[in-house]
Design an enzyme around this catalytic site. Structure first.
Site, PDB file in Angstrom:
ATOM      1  N   LYS A 158     -18.677  42.039 107.177  1.00  0.00           N
ATOM      2  CA  LYS A 158     -20.001  42.503 106.742  1.00  0.00           C
ATOM      3  C   LYS A 158     -20.178  42.484 105.228  1.00  0.00           C
ATOM      4  O   LYS A 158     -21.284  42.354 104.720  1.00  0.00           O
ATOM      5  CB  LYS A 158     -20.268  43.905 107.292  1.00  0.00           C
ATOM      6  CG  LYS A 158     -20.551  43.881 108.783  1.00  0.00           C
ATOM      7  CD  LYS A 158     -21.177  45.164 109.247  1.00  0.00           C
ATOM      8  CE  LYS A 158     -21.666  45.052 110.682  1.00  0.00           C
ATOM      9  NZ  LYS A 158     -20.548  45.048 111.663  1.00  0.00           N
ATOM     10  N   GLU A 207     -30.000  50.229 106.836  1.00  0.00           N
ATOM     11  CA  GLU A 207     -29.866  51.109 107.986  1.00  0.00           C
ATOM     12  C   GLU A 207     -28.526  50.793 108.617  1.00  0.00           C
ATOM     13  O   GLU A 207     -27.986  49.702 108.427  1.00  0.00           O
ATOM     14  CB  GLU A 207     -31.025  50.912 108.950  1.00  0.00           C
ATOM     15  CG  GLU A 207     -30.805  49.927 110.060  1.00  0.00           C
ATOM     16  CD  GLU A 207     -30.714  48.492 109.566  1.00  0.00           C
ATOM     17  OE1 GLU A 207     -29.729  47.838 109.933  1.00  0.00           O
ATOM     18  OE2 GLU A 207     -31.599  48.043 108.837  1.00  0.00           O
ATOM     19  N   SER A 235     -12.978  39.470 113.343  1.00  0.00           N
ATOM     20  CA  SER A 235     -14.083  39.907 112.474  1.00  0.00           C
ATOM     21  C   SER A 235     -13.783  41.170 111.669  1.00  0.00           C
ATOM     22  O   SER A 235     -14.376  41.378 110.619  1.00  0.00           O
ATOM     23  CB  SER A 235     -15.349  40.114 113.314  1.00  0.00           C
ATOM     24  OG  SER A 235     -15.116  41.017 114.380  1.00  0.00           O
TER      25      SER A 235
END
Ligand SMILES: *Cc1c(COP(=O)(O)O)cnc(C)c1O
Length: 414
Positions: free
Chosen positions: A107, A129, A395
């Protein structure tokens, strides 16, 4: 069963995707994507689109992103040959180690890229968010690094469930705003973040965490995450001696998978497999298998596959992994499904946990439960493709999942 006509349409869609025609001028990937937003948001999205067009190709901006990735995020992340898994599965298994990126998952690639873009666009603050908190942590870290104030909207229910991530965001200087409206989870938090953005669209930048939302976000986030696939492609050539036969990645909103798949889409001999959360089973409400079990509809500003009931009501979802627990998916994945280029399937909660345990024991790596879904599918595929070269996107790391693992894999063992 696909008819000849449908196959022809799928091939035409794939050709256009490979020719780089998507997203088109209306922000669509074939029938998917677009902008389903209130009028008040359109000028802000237009400005963002102009900024994306200008800066993503600007050599100075590209160099700035690459410098942050190399010196702060820790890129390139390694490609690890999984020797023990390879022996057990009868295949050659390689792991792309996004778990080793700063803040523990892919991310951050997107968060730092968008925060740099926000600065170029003259934004004075960032709103984001978060559901499980991982995107909130990545955003807070990127904003601290660049000296941008960061406000993260988070459902009150999620704040309770994800206390360690709330603490991380606060340490990193972000303001965490509890959202008590609606379902008090991610969907309500998105509404609040959008409201905040609309009230000051020039001074505020809205930092989305996956390849979802209205155009140009799915394109922007894909471009920022494609570094995963580009590095993997070069590393496979160097370390494995050629392209993989199959690439596996888990699919929540779809960003680690889209970033991994994108540079391989033109290599038609490479099988691309996206793995969704099968949860407790295929019944509505028991899983988050949007592409495998959903139907098209509009959510969060875009037309894409969606988990909804017969009346079009968005479904509650379930997954043991918070990061996959979402009823929507990025529009480009819906296109790749329609075009037949990516195969989507799901792994259950139990299969993912079992795969996570195997990876711990065999490779000394605690994978995120999200990533473990990709391992579960890869293992099954290997059984019918002996000797194949397999690339798995790892990931993120599983440290954040310890509370869940204590209640599942470790239950009765502590
Ligand atoms: C958030 C997250 C995901 C799911 O998001 P995508 O946008 O589908 O990549 C997967 N793995 C990890 C480790 C995550 O934190």
């Amino acid at each position: 069963m696909a008819t000849a006509m449908q196959n022809g349409e799928a091939e035409a869609l794939l050709r256009r995707e490979l020719a780089g025609e998507f997203p088109d001028a209306r922000g669509r990937f074939g029938p998917y994507g677009g902008r389903y937003v209130p009028e008040t948001l359109v000028p802000a999205l237009d400005r963002l689109e102009a900024g994306v067009r200008r800066w993503l190709k600007d050599p100075a901006f590209v160099a700035e992103v690459e410098d942050q990735l190399a010196t702060w995020v820790g890129r390139p992340t390694p490609l690890t040959y999984a020797a023990a898994l390879s022996r057990r599965w009868g295949a050659e298994v390689y792991l792309k180690r996004e778990d080793l990126a700063h803040t523990g998952a892919h991310k951050i690639n997107n968060a730092i890229g968008q925060a740099l873009l926000a600065k170029r666009l003259g934004a004075r603050r960032i709103v984001a968010e978060t559901g499980a908190g991982q995107h909130g942590v990545a955003s807070a870290a990127a904003c601290a690094r660049l000296g941008l104030p960061c406000t993260v909207y988070m459902g009150a229910v999620d704040i309770e469930r994800q206390a360690p991530n709330v603490g991380r965001m606060k340490l990193l200087g972000a303001t965490v705003v509890p959202v008590t409206s609606g379902d008090q989870t991610l969907r309500a938090a998105i509404d609040e973040a959008l409201r905040d953005w609309v009230s000051d669209p020039n001074g505020t930048y809205y930092l989305i965490g996956s390849v979802v939302g209205p155009h140009p976000y799915p394109f922007l986030v894909r471009e920022l995450q494609a570094v995963i696939g580009r590095e993997s492609r070069a590393q496979m050539a160097r370390q494995a001696g050629g392209l993989p036969h199959a690439v596996f990645a888990c699919v929540g909103g779809g960003s680690n998978s889209m970033g991994m798949f994108h540079p391989f889409v033109g290599d038609r001999e490479v099988a691309l497999i996206g793995v969704e959360a099968g949860g407790r089973g295929p019944a509505l409400g028991d899983n988050s298998a949007t592409l495998t079990l959903g139907r098209p509809g509009v959510l969060q500003g875009a037309y894409s596959m969606l988990l909804q009931d017969a009346d079009g009501q968005i479904q509650e979802t379930h997954s043991v992994s918070a990061g996959l627990d979402y009823p929507g998916v990025g529009p480009e994945h819906s296109l790749l499904l329609a075009a037949g280029r990516v195969h989507y399937e799901f792994a259950s909660d139990d299969e993912a946990l079992e795969a996570l345990a195997e990876c711990c024991a065999a490779e000394g790596i605690i994978a995120a439960i999200e990533s473990a879904h990709a391992f579960a599918s890869a293992r099954k595929w290997a059984a019918t493709h002996p000797g194949a070269r397999i690339l798995i996107c790892l990931s993120g790391r599983g440290d954040k999942d310890m509370p869940t693992l204590q209640q599942t894999l470790l239950k009765g063992k502590l």
